[in-house]
Design a protein around this motif. Structure first.
Motif, PDB file in Angstrom:
ATOM      1  N   GLU A  62       0.804  -1.218   0.000  1.00  0.00           N
ATOM      2  CA  GLU A  62       0.000   0.000   0.000  1.00  0.00           C
ATOM      3  C   GLU A  62       0.841   1.274   0.000  1.00  0.00           C
ATOM      4  O   GLU A  62       0.312   2.360   0.206  1.00  0.00           O
ATOM      5  CB  GLU A  62      -0.933   0.001   1.217  1.00  0.00           C
ATOM      6  N   TYR A  63       2.147   1.142  -0.228  1.00  0.00           N
ATOM      7  CA  TYR A  63       2.968   2.346  -0.335  1.00  0.00           C
ATOM      8  C   TYR A  63       4.119   2.115  -1.299  1.00  0.00           C
ATOM      9  O   TYR A  63       4.514   0.985  -1.566  1.00  0.00           O
ATOM     10  CB  TYR A  63       3.491   2.801   1.030  1.00  0.00           C
ATOM     11  N   SER A  64       4.651   3.220  -1.833  1.00  0.00           N
ATOM     12  CA  SER A  64       5.803   3.192  -2.729  1.00  0.00           C
ATOM     13  C   SER A  64       6.889   4.065  -2.118  1.00  0.00           C
ATOM     14  O   SER A  64       6.643   5.221  -1.765  1.00  0.00           O
ATOM     15  CB  SER A  64       5.433   3.738  -4.116  1.00  0.00           C
ATOM     16  N   LEU A  65       8.077   3.514  -1.993  1.00  0.00           N
ATOM     17  CA  LEU A  65       9.173   4.234  -1.358  1.00  0.00           C
ATOM     18  C   LEU A  65       9.736   5.317  -2.274  1.00  0.00           C
ATOM     19  O   LEU A  65       9.916   5.103  -3.466  1.00  0.00           O
ATOM     20  CB  LEU A  65      10.292   3.262  -0.978  1.00  0.00           C
ATOM     21  N   TYR A  66      10.017   6.473  -1.681  1.00  0.00           N
ATOM     22  CA  TYR A  66      10.751   7.553  -2.341  1.00  0.00           C
ATOM     23  C   TYR A  66      11.997   7.796  -1.489  1.00  0.00           C
ATOM     24  O   TYR A  66      12.058   8.726  -0.688  1.00  0.00           O
ATOM     25  CB  TYR A  66       9.900   8.821  -2.425  1.00  0.00           C
ATOM     26  N   GLY A  67      12.989   6.926  -1.619  1.00  0.00           N
ATOM     27  CA  GLY A  67      14.145   6.972  -0.739  1.00  0.00           C
ATOM     28  C   GLY A  67      13.858   6.256   0.567  1.00  0.00           C
ATOM     29  O   GLY A  67      12.883   5.508   0.695  1.00  0.00           O
ATOM     30  N   LYS A  68      14.691   6.484   1.578  1.00  0.00           N
ATOM     31  CA  LYS A  68      14.570   5.775   2.853  1.00  0.00           C
ATOM     32  C   LYS A  68      13.514   6.368   3.777  1.00  0.00           C
ATOM     33  O   LYS A  68      12.962   5.668   4.631  1.00  0.00           O
ATOM     34  CB  LYS A  68      15.921   5.797   3.587  1.00  0.00           C
ATOM     35  N   TYR A  69      13.213   7.669   3.608  1.00  0.00           N
ATOM     36  CA  TYR A  69      12.427   8.341   4.635  1.00  0.00           C
ATOM     37  C   TYR A  69      11.130   8.969   4.129  1.00  0.00           C
ATOM     38  O   TYR A  69      10.507   9.748   4.843  1.00  0.00           O
ATOM     39  CB  TYR A  69      13.288   9.423   5.307  1.00  0.00           C
ATOM     40  N   LYS A  70      10.720   8.639   2.920  1.00  0.00           N
ATOM     41  CA  LYS A  70       9.455   9.124   2.384  1.00  0.00           C
ATOM     42  C   LYS A  70       8.778   7.992   1.623  1.00  0.00           C
ATOM     43  O   LYS A  70       9.450   7.151   1.026  1.00  0.00           O
ATOM     44  CB  LYS A  70       9.655  10.304   1.415  1.00  0.00           C
ATOM     45  N   ALA A  71       7.456   8.016   1.613  1.00  0.00           N
ATOM     46  CA  ALA A  71       6.709   7.029   0.832  1.00  0.00           C
ATOM     47  C   ALA A  71       5.383   7.630   0.396  1.00  0.00           C
ATOM     48  O   ALA A  71       4.753   8.392   1.136  1.00  0.00           O
ATOM     49  CB  ALA A  71       6.469   5.760   1.641  1.00  0.00           C
ATOM     50  N   LYS A  72       4.977   7.306  -0.806  1.00  0.00           N
ATOM     51  CA  LYS A  72       3.646   7.648  -1.292  1.00  0.00           C
ATOM     52  C   LYS A  72       2.692   6.527  -0.875  1.00  0.00           C
ATOM     53  O   LYS A  72       2.982   5.345  -1.091  1.00  0.00           O
ATOM     54  CB  LYS A  72       3.651   7.773  -2.813  1.00  0.00           C
ATOM     55  N   VAL A  73       1.549   6.901  -0.302  1.00  0.00           N
ATOM     56  CA  VAL A  73       0.603   5.910   0.209  1.00  0.00           C
ATOM     57  C   VAL A  73      -0.560   5.758  -0.769  1.00  0.00           C
ATOM     58  O   VAL A  73      -1.221   6.739  -1.127  1.00  0.00           O
ATOM     59  CB  VAL A  73       0.083   6.314   1.600  1.00  0.00           C
ATOM     60  N   SER A  74      -0.795   4.535  -1.192  1.00  0.00           N
ATOM     61  CA  SER A  74      -1.835   4.231  -2.177  1.00  0.00           C
ATOM     62  C   SER A  74      -3.230   4.415  -1.578  1.00  0.00           C
ATOM     63  O   SER A  74      -3.457   4.155  -0.387  1.00  0.00           O
ATOM     64  CB  SER A  74      -1.674   2.791  -2.668  1.00  0.00           C
ATOM     65  N   LEU A  75      -4.176   4.817  -2.419  1.00  0.00           N
ATOM     66  CA  LEU A  75      -5.551   4.955  -1.959  1.00  0.00           C
ATOM     67  C   LEU A  75      -6.236   3.606  -1.792  1.00  0.00           C
ATOM     68  O   LEU A  75      -7.375   3.541  -1.314  1.00  0.00           O
ATOM     69  CB  LEU A  75      -6.343   5.843  -2.919  1.00  0.00           C
ATOM     70  N   ASP A  76      -5.517   2.518  -2.158  1.00  0.00           N
ATOM     71  CA  ASP A  76      -6.045   1.188  -1.846  1.00  0.00           C
ATOM     72  C   ASP A  76      -6.192   1.017  -0.338  1.00  0.00           C
ATOM     73  O   ASP A  76      -7.021   0.234   0.128  1.00  0.00           O
ATOM     74  CB  ASP A  76      -5.105   0.102  -2.385  1.00  0.00           C
ATOM     75  N   LEU A  77      -5.385   1.739   0.421  1.00  0.00           N
ATOM     76  CA  LEU A  77      -5.474   1.678   1.880  1.00  0.00           C
ATOM     77  C   LEU A  77      -6.865   2.080   2.348  1.00  0.00           C
ATOM     78  O   LEU A  77      -7.425   1.463   3.259  1.00  0.00           O
ATOM     79  CB  LEU A  77      -4.421   2.598   2.502  1.00  0.00           C
ATOM     80  N   GLU A  78      -7.425   3.124   1.728  1.00  0.00           N
ATOM     81  CA  GLU A  78      -8.745   3.572   2.161  1.00  0.00           C
ATOM     82  C   GLU A  78      -9.817   2.533   1.858  1.00  0.00           C
ATOM     83  O   GLU A  78     -10.773   2.366   2.618  1.00  0.00           O
ATOM     84  CB  GLU A  78      -9.107   4.907   1.515  1.00  0.00           C
ATOM     85  N   LYS A  79      -9.643   1.825   0.760  1.00  0.00           N
ATOM     86  CA  LYS A  79     -10.605   0.763   0.450  1.00  0.00           C
ATOM     87  C   LYS A  79     -10.571  -0.312   1.528  1.00  0.00           C
ATOM     88  O   LYS A  79     -11.608  -0.810   1.967  1.00  0.00           O
ATOM     89  CB  LYS A  79     -10.292   0.154  -0.914  1.00  0.00           C
ATOM     90  N   ARG A  80      -9.359  -0.655   1.968  1.00  0.00           N
ATOM     91  CA  ARG A  80      -9.240  -1.673   3.020  1.00  0.00           C
ATOM     92  C   ARG A  80      -9.826  -1.173   4.333  1.00  0.00           C
ATOM     93  O   ARG A  80     -10.366  -1.965   5.118  1.00  0.00           O
ATOM     94  CB  ARG A  80      -7.771  -2.057   3.201  1.00  0.00           C
ATOM     95  N   LEU A  81      -9.745   0.122   4.578  1.00  0.00           N
ATOM     96  CA  LEU A  81     -10.239   0.687   5.833  1.00  0.00           C
ATOM     97  C   LEU A  81     -11.618   1.319   5.680  1.00  0.00           C
ATOM     98  O   LEU A  81     -12.011   2.167   6.479  1.00  0.00           O
ATOM     99  CB  LEU A  81      -9.259   1.759   6.331  1.00  0.00           C
ATOM    100  N   SER A  82     -12.356   0.896   4.668  1.00  0.00           N
ATOM    101  CA  SER A  82     -13.623   1.564   4.350  1.00  0.00           C
ATOM    102  C   SER A  82     -14.615   1.561   5.508  1.00  0.00           C
ATOM    103  O   SER A  82     -15.417   2.482   5.652  1.00  0.00           O
ATOM    104  CB  SER A  82     -14.272   0.909   3.122  1.00  0.00           C
ATOM    105  N   SER A  83     -14.554   0.541   6.354  1.00  0.00           N
ATOM    106  CA  SER A  83     -15.515   0.464   7.468  1.00  0.00           C
ATOM    107  C   SER A  83     -14.916   0.918   8.793  1.00  0.00           C
ATOM    108  O   SER A  83     -15.550   0.790   9.841  1.00  0.00           O
ATOM    109  CB  SER A  83     -16.033  -0.972   7.612  1.00  0.00           C
ATOM    110  N   ALA A  84     -13.700   1.455   8.759  1.00  0.00           N
ATOM    111  CA  ALA A  84     -13.030   1.852   9.998  1.00  0.00           C
ATOM    112  C   ALA A  84     -13.719   3.058  10.644  1.00  0.00           C
ATOM    113  O   ALA A  84     -14.194   3.961   9.959  1.00  0.00           O
ATOM    114  CB  ALA A  84     -11.564   2.190   9.720  1.00  0.00           C
TER     115      ALA A  84
END
Length: 733
Positions: free
Chosen positions: A140-162
Motif C-alpha cells: 500500500e505504499y511506494s518508497l521515495y528513498g529511505k524516509y518518504k513514501a507515497k501511500v496508495s488509496l487502496d489503503l482507504e478501500k481496506r479501511l472503508s468500514s473503519a
C-alpha cells in the motif's frame, strides 16, 4: 500451570500460559514447534527486549520501564528537556516506537540550534518501519528513498468500514510576518498525543512552496524539536507533486493559446475539423473527450462523417475571447516581474499576442483540485470542469475538456493523489499532501490525507490538521470549503497565539523579516499584550461561530514573562476559549505540549455542533458580505464594476451555487496589511472575481492582493548552500 496424569510417571507439571493475558505482549514472537513452554516464552521475550534495547541504543543495564532520554542543547538547567521513550500498542493497532532525540551543540548565535541542525542530528526511522507500525501494508505504499513514501488509496478501500478518530484543526491569530509557530504547534501537539499521551495521532501538513523556502520563510516543516524530518527533503521537492501541478497547469495554458492560434490560422471549418479528427489507417473516429464535447453541444452523433456543416463549426470552434481568459501560467518561484507579461511576440505567432501573467504554482486551481479531490476519478472530473475563459459570441464557458486536454492533465497528476508519509522528530507519523496558500487559495492540506489519517488512528485517536495563516483566512476556508466538500465534521479548533503577535496588535513597532525585533518585543508590557488581545478575542469568536470548542495554544518564546502569559490565559478563557495552555514544544518536543494535548483530549469529548457560516444558494455578493462582516468585522463590502459583472455572469450561467474563497492579505483582519488588532466599521473592497469551477469555489480578490509573491531585498536563498562532498545543506531553517 496444569497437572497431567501419566500412567508411567504419575503426576507432572506442564508449562502453559494464559493466552488472553499474554496474547498482546507475545504477538510478535513465533512459537516453536510443539508448543511454547514458560521457559521458552521467557527466553524469547528477554531476547526480544534485548534486541529492542540495542536497536534504540539503550544501555543494556537500563530497565525499559524507566528508560528516559534527554534533549538538552545546553539550555539553562530549568529548561532541560527530558522526554519519555515510548513503545506502545493501542487497542486500535498502532505500535509507534519513539525516536531518541539527540542533543544539539550550542551555537554561537543562540542557546537554540537551528531547525536544520536539530533535524540533522536526529536519525529517522526507515519509513517502511513506520508504515508497519501504523498498519500500512507493504503493498500500500511506494518508497521515495529511505524516509518518504507515497501511500496508495487502496489503503482507504481496506479501511472503508473503519471508525474515525477526532478531527482537530490548528489555526492561529493574525500573525506577524515571522509566523507564530502554527506548523510547529501542529507537530508538537501530535507528538504529545502520540508519544506521551498514548493516543494514535497523525499530523497532516501542506507541502511548502519553493517560493516560501527560497523567499522569506526558509522552510515550513515546523521548528526546533517539533518538526518533520528530514527537513531538507520536506522543504525541497518532496515527492514532486508541485512540479507535476506546474507541468499540468502550463500544458493547459499552452493548449489555450495554441487552440486560438490554429482557429485563427485555419479559417476553413472543414480543414480545422479534418485536423482535429484526422483519418488514421483509413478511418476517422472521435475519441472520448471529443464525444463528451458533442454531448455537451447536444449533438447526438458518434460518426465524424455524420455531422452537418453547422455542427462541424460548433464542434471545432471554441472562439475563446482572449480578454476573458482566467487561466494563467505558473511557476513555483517568487518572481514579481511575471505579474504582467506579453506573450505571442514571435514571428510564427504574429497577430496572436496578448497580455498575460504568471501565478505562484500553489495558487493554481489544480492545487486546489488536488486538495479537495476524494480520489483520482473525482480529480479527473474536476479537471474536466475547469473553466478557462468564455466564448466571445455566446458567452458560454470554455472548459479544459473542450480543449481535449483534460485527460492528459490527469495523467500528469495521477501520482499526486497519493499523500506522502513522513515522520516527526519523535517518530510519530505525518501525512504531507497538497500546498495551497491560504491568502490566495483555500490554504489547507488534502481531504484524502485527513480522511486516511482519521481511519488509521481509530476512534480514540486524533488527526491534527493545519489550516494556513490566521483563523479569519485558513480556518474559515477549512470549515466553509474543505469540511463542506468532505462531509467531515471537526471536533475542535486550536488557535495558536504568541505574546509577540499580541504586542504587535497592541501597538508595538512594525515587525520586519531579517531585522532585529524592536525592544518592545523583549521587555515586559502586560498592557500592550492586553490591548492586542482584541485580535485573539475576534479569532476565538470566529471559531465559535462554527459551533466548535476552542483551545488556545500560547506558543512561549524566550522573552515572554509569566505575567504576560498569565494575562493571555485569563483573557482567552474569559473570551470563550475552553482552555488556554502555555506550550514549549519548540524546545521540549512533545513533552512541551503535553498540557495542550490533555486540553485537546478533554475538549474533543465535548459535543460539537459544527455548522457552515452560510448557505450556498444565496447570492454571491451576500456570501461575500457574510464573511466580511461576521469574520473580518467589516460593516459592508464594495464590489468594483468588474467584480459585479463577473458575479452577474456566474449567476446567469448557473455557476454561482459555490462557496467563497477570499483572496485577502493574511497580515490583517481587514484588507490593509498595516491595520492591526480587530478593526471594525470598514468597507471591504472587492476588485475582481474569478471562478474555480473545477475546484468548486468562487474567489474574490480583495484590495491589492497578488497571486504572484515577490522577493525581498535579501531573500533566504542568499544563505542556502551545499557542501558538494557531503551534500550537506545549510541555510534552511
Amino acid at each position: 500451570m496444569k497437572q497431567v496424569i501419566l500412567a508411567q510417571l504419575g503426576y507432572r507439571l506442564v508449562g502453559d500460559v494464559d493466552y488472553v493475558a499474554c496474547a498482546e505482549r507475545a504477538a510478535f514472537i513465533t512459537p516453536v514447534p510443539g508448543g511454547v513452554g514458560p521457559m521458552t516464552v521467557v527466553m524469547l521475550m528477554r531476547n526480544t527486549l534485548e534486541s529492542a534495547k540495542r536497536f534504540f541504543n539503550i544501555p543494556a543495564q537500563v530497565d525499559l520501564e524507566s528508560a528516559r532520554f534527554i534533549s538538552d542543547f545546553e539550555q539553562p538547567e530549568d529548561r532541560k528537556n527530558p522526554v519519555d521513550f515510548v513503545i506502545r500498542e493501542d487497542v486500535e493497532g498502532f505500535l509507534v516506537a519513539g525516536v531518541s532525540q539527540k542533543p544539539c551543540a550550542k551555537t554561537k548565535k543562540s542557546v537554540y540550534p537551528s531547525d536544520i541542525e536539530v533535524s540533522r542530528t536526529q536519525t529517522p526511522k526507515p519509513i517502511s518501519r513506520l508504515a508497519g507500525e501504523i498498519g500500512i501494508l507493504p503493498s500500500e505504499y511506494s518508497l521515495y528513498g529511505k524516509y518518504k513514501a507515497k501511500v496508495s488509496l487502496d489503503l482507504e478501500k481496506r479501511l472503508s468500514s473503519a471508525e474515525l478518530g477526532s478531527y482537530v484543526v490548528v489555526t492561529g491569530i493574525t500573525p506577524t510576518p515571522l509566523g507564530e509557530g502554527k506548523s510547529t504547534t501542529t507537530v508538537g501537539l501530535s507528538q504529545a498525543l502520540c508519544a506521551h499521551l498514548a493516543r494514535n495521532t497523525f499530523a497532516c501538513l501542506r507541502q511548502p512552496s519553493q517560493g516560501v523556502t527560497f523567499g522569506i520563510k526558509g522552510g515550513a516543516a515546523g521548528g526546533g524539536y517539533s518538526q518533520v524530518i528530514p527537513m531538507e527533503e520536506f522543504n525541497l521537492h518532496l515527492t514532486g507533486d508541485i512540479h507535476a501541478i506546474t507541468a499540468a497547469n502550463n500544458l493547459l495554458a499552452a493548449a489555450i493559446d495554441t487552440r486560438m492560434l490554429h482557429e485563427n490560422n485555419n479559417q476553413d471549418d472543414k480543414l480545422l475539423y479534418k485536423r482535429l479528427v484526422p483519418e488514421v489507417k483509413g478511418q476517422r473516429k472521435f475519441n472520448q473527450c471529443q464525444l463528451r464535447r458533442l454531448e455537451r453541444l447536444a449533438i447526438c452523433k458518434t460518426q465524424p462523417e455524420d455531422l452537418t456543416d453547422d455542427e462541424i463549426r460548433h464542434f471545432c470552434r471554441l472562439d475563446i475571447d482572449p480578454d476573458s481568459i482566467t487561466w494563467n501560467r505558473v511557476l513555483d518561484t517568487n518572481d514579481r516581474h511575471l505579474r504582467k507579461i506579453m506573450i505571442g511576440l514571435g514571428d510564427a505567432e504574429k497577430g496572436n499576442s496578448r497580455e498575460a501573467q504568471f501565478d505562484i504554482a500553489v495558487a493554481s486551481e489544480l492545487m486546489a483540485i488536488l486538495a479537495l479531490s476524494s480520489d483520482l476519478d473525482d480529480m479527473r472530473n474536476r479537471v474536466r470542469r475547469i473553466v478557462i475563459g468564455y466564448n466571445k459570441h455566446s458567452g458560454q464557458p470554455v472548459t479544459a475538456d473542450d480543449l481535449f486536454v483534460s485527460d492528459s492533465l490527469t495523467v500528469l497528476l495521477k501520482d499526486t493523489v497519493e499523500p506522502t508519509l513522513m515522520q516527526t522528530v519523535e517518530g510519530s507519523p505525518v501525512f504531507v499532501h497538497a500546498g495551497p496558500f491560504a491568502n490566495i487559495a483555500h490554504g489547507n492540506s488534502s481531504i484524502i490525507a485527513d480522511r486516511l489519517a482519521l481511519k488509521l488512528v481509530g476512534p480514540r485517536g486524533f488527526c491534527v490538521t493545519e489550516a494556513g495563516f490566521g483563523a479569519d483566512i485558513g480556518m474559515e476556508k477549512f470549515f466553509n470549503i474543505k469540511c463542506r466538500t468532505s462531509g467531515l465534521k471537526p471536533n475542535l479548533a486550536v488557535i495558536v497565539a504568541s505574546v509577540r503577535a499580541l504586542k504587535m496588535h497592541g501597538g508595538a513597532p512594525k515587525v520586519s523579516p531579517g531585522q532585529i525585533l524592536p525592544k518592545e518585543y523583549s521587555t515586559q508590557n502586560v498592557k500592550m499584550v492586553e490591548a492586542g488581545f482584541s485580535n485573539l478575542a475576534k479569532q476565538i469568536e470566529n471559531a465559535r461561530l462554527f459551533g466548535v470548542p476552542v483551545v488556545v495554544a500560547l506558543n512561549r518564546f524566550e522573552s515572554d514573562t509569566v505575567e504576560e502569559l498569565e494575562a493571555v490565559q485569563r483573557l482567552a478563557r474569559g473570551a470563550g476559549a475552553f482552555d488556554a495552555v502555555i506550550c514549549e514544544h519548540f524546545a521540549k518536543g512533545g513533552l512541551g505540549a503535553v498540557q495542550l494535548g490533555e486540553a485537546v483530549i478533554r475538549a474533543s469529548a465535548l459535543p460539537s455542533s459544527f455548522k457552515c457560516l452560510y448557505e450556498l444558494n444565496i447570492p454571491i455578493e451576500e456570501k461575500i458580505r457574510t464573511i466580511a462582516c461576521k469574520i473580518y468585522g467589516a460593516k459592508d463590502v464594495s464590489l468594483s464594476e468588474a467584480a459585479k459583472k463577473a458575479a452577474e455572469k456566474y449567476e446567469s450561467l448557473g455557476l454561482s451555487n459555490l462557496p467563497i474563497c477570499m483572496a485577502k492579505t493574511h497580515l490583517s483582519l481587514s484588507h490593509e496589511p498595516d491595520v492591526k488588532g480587530a478593526p471594525q466599521g470598514f468597507v471591504l473592497p472587492i476588485r475582481a472575481m474569478r471562478l474555480s469551477y473545477g475546484a468548486g469555489f468562487i474567489y474574490p480578490l480583495v484590495g491589492t492582493i497578488s497571486t504572484m509573491p515577490g522577493l525581498t531585498t535579501r531573500p533566504c536563498f542568499v544563505d542556502i548552500v551545499i557542501d558538494p562532498m557531503s551534500k550537506q545543506i545549510d541555510g534552511l531553517f
